[in-house]
Design a protein around this motif. Structure first.
Motif, mmCIF file in Angstrom:
data_model
loop_
_atom_site.group_PDB
_atom_site.id
_atom_site.type_symbol
_atom_site.label_atom_id
_atom_site.label_comp_id
_atom_site.label_asym_id
_atom_site.label_seq_id
_atom_site.Cartn_x
_atom_site.Cartn_y
_atom_site.Cartn_z
ATOM 1 N N MET A 79 -12.046 -25.284 -8.490
ATOM 2 C CA MET A 79 -10.792 -25.392 -8.371
ATOM 3 C C MET A 79 -10.372 -24.176 -9.387
ATOM 4 S SD MET A 79 -8.399 -27.147 -7.080
ATOM 5 C CE MET A 79 -6.571 -27.089 -7.089
ATOM 6 N N GLU A 80 -11.237 -23.841 -10.249
ATOM 7 C CA GLU A 80 -10.963 -22.621 -11.211
ATOM 8 C C GLU A 80 -10.820 -21.332 -10.353
ATOM 9 O OE1 GLU A 80 -13.514 -24.843 -11.869
ATOM 10 O OE2 GLU A 80 -12.688 -25.969 -13.388
ATOM 11 N N VAL A 81 -11.597 -21.121 -9.269
ATOM 12 C CA VAL A 81 -11.591 -20.038 -8.335
ATOM 13 C C VAL A 81 -10.360 -19.989 -7.634
ATOM 14 C CG1 VAL A 81 -12.605 -18.924 -6.530
ATOM 15 C CG2 VAL A 81 -14.049 -20.075 -8.281
ATOM 16 N N ILE A 82 -9.856 -21.171 -7.389
ATOM 17 C CA ILE A 82 -8.669 -21.270 -6.607
ATOM 18 C C ILE A 82 -7.288 -20.982 -7.455
ATOM 19 C CG2 ILE A 82 -6.999 -22.787 -5.301
ATOM 20 C CD1 ILE A 82 -9.584 -24.010 -3.857
ATOM 21 N N ASN A 83 -7.503 -21.444 -8.630
ATOM 22 C CA ASN A 83 -6.426 -21.210 -9.620
ATOM 23 C C ASN A 83 -6.405 -19.700 -9.774
ATOM 24 O OD1 ASN A 83 -5.434 -23.820 -9.571
ATOM 25 N ND2 ASN A 83 -6.733 -24.528 -11.311
ATOM 26 N N LEU A 84 -7.446 -19.065 -10.017
ATOM 27 C CA LEU A 84 -7.454 -17.652 -10.416
ATOM 28 C C LEU A 84 -6.929 -16.583 -9.274
ATOM 29 C CD1 LEU A 84 -8.297 -15.335 -12.272
ATOM 30 C CD2 LEU A 84 -10.679 -15.468 -11.050
ATOM 31 N N ILE A 85 -7.458 -17.262 -8.255
ATOM 32 C CA ILE A 85 -6.845 -16.502 -6.755
ATOM 33 C C ILE A 85 -5.322 -16.530 -6.644
ATOM 34 C CG2 ILE A 85 -6.711 -16.309 -4.244
ATOM 35 C CD1 ILE A 85 -9.868 -16.993 -4.343
ATOM 36 N N HIS A 86 -4.901 -17.785 -7.059
ATOM 37 C CA HIS A 86 -3.433 -18.083 -6.629
ATOM 38 C C HIS A 86 -2.756 -17.366 -7.968
ATOM 39 C CE1 HIS A 86 0.368 -20.363 -7.595
ATOM 40 N NE2 HIS A 86 0.203 -20.305 -6.342
ATOM 41 N N TYR A 87 -3.465 -17.414 -9.211
ATOM 42 C CA TYR A 87 -2.699 -16.515 -10.470
ATOM 43 C C TYR A 87 -2.567 -15.089 -10.091
ATOM 44 C CZ TYR A 87 -2.415 -14.144 -14.638
ATOM 45 O OH TYR A 87 -2.083 -13.251 -15.680
ATOM 46 N N LEU A 88 -3.494 -14.531 -9.496
ATOM 47 C CA LEU A 88 -3.472 -13.016 -9.209
ATOM 48 C C LEU A 88 -2.799 -12.806 -8.146
ATOM 49 C CD1 LEU A 88 -7.416 -12.418 -9.570
ATOM 50 C CD2 LEU A 88 -5.754 -11.880 -11.320
ATOM 51 N N PHE A 89 -2.731 -13.605 -7.033
ATOM 52 C CA PHE A 89 -1.860 -13.310 -5.877
ATOM 53 C C PHE A 89 -0.242 -13.274 -6.616
ATOM 54 C CE2 PHE A 89 0.982 -14.868 -2.612
ATOM 55 C CZ PHE A 89 0.776 -13.897 -1.714
ATOM 56 N N LYS A 98 0.796 -12.924 -9.697
ATOM 57 C CA LYS A 98 0.988 -11.845 -10.421
ATOM 58 C C LYS A 98 1.392 -10.425 -9.655
ATOM 59 C CE LYS A 98 -1.287 -9.195 -13.939
ATOM 60 N NZ LYS A 98 -2.579 -9.018 -14.665
ATOM 61 N N ASP A 99 0.474 -10.299 -8.585
ATOM 62 C CA ASP A 99 0.789 -9.196 -7.844
ATOM 63 C C ASP A 99 2.072 -9.216 -6.955
ATOM 64 O OD1 ASP A 99 -0.307 -6.516 -6.387
ATOM 65 O OD2 ASP A 99 -0.445 -7.953 -4.589
ATOM 66 N N VAL A 100 2.513 -10.402 -6.351
ATOM 67 C CA VAL A 100 3.810 -10.422 -6.002
ATOM 68 C C VAL A 100 4.854 -10.172 -6.812
ATOM 69 C CG1 VAL A 100 5.406 -12.121 -4.733
ATOM 70 C CG2 VAL A 100 2.896 -11.994 -4.173
ATOM 71 N N PHE A 101 5.035 -10.885 -7.970
ATOM 72 C CA PHE A 101 5.940 -10.329 -9.165
ATOM 73 C C PHE A 101 5.921 -8.940 -9.243
ATOM 74 C CE2 PHE A 101 5.960 -14.895 -10.477
ATOM 75 C CZ PHE A 101 7.063 -15.339 -9.765
#
Length: 129
Positions: free
Chosen positions: A78-88, A90-93
């Protein structure tokens, strides 16, 4: 004992093959997304058919990925999925902020041009008869 080693070996080979197929499908999907992005950013009437074809190819590839995922039995932390979600996110914002700043700058330039035109119109006859 030999048959259990053979069975384990076959399962490992199948698992590696499934993983390779998923990897290839992900790479193909990324390529399709890139093509789709290029088509959308330079869209005109003539690019409507290629856009539809790329959308259909993307949907088909997502279906392939979904089918292949059913054959895999590994877990993603789940940490990997949360990291990917966070990075995505952040990139969109950051992308939205950059576009907003560009738009704001253009609007500010139009406002300045409009204000300067309004200020200069009444004085134009005074300096340039």
């Amino acid at each position: 004992m030999n048959s259990s080693k053979s069975t384990q070996s076959n399962e490992d080979d199948d698992s590696k093959q499934n993983l390779n197929q998923i990897t290839n499908s992900i790479q193909k999907t990324i390529g399709l997304l890139h093509e789709l992005h290029l088509t959308v950013t330079s869209f005109n009437a003539a690019s409507q058919l290629p856009l539809l074809q790329r959308l259909n190819a993307l949907v088909a590839e997502c279906g392939t990925m979904r089918t292949l995922a059913g054959n895999c039995n590994f877990q993603i932390p789940m940490e990997v999925i949360n990291l990917i979600h966070y990075l995505f996110t952040k990139d969109v914002f950051n992308s939205c902020i950059a576009k907003n700043q560009i738009t704001k700058s253009k609007m500010d330039a139009f406002k300045i041009a409009d204000v300067s035109a309004k200020l200069l119109d009444p004085t134009e006859g005074l300096f340039f008869p």
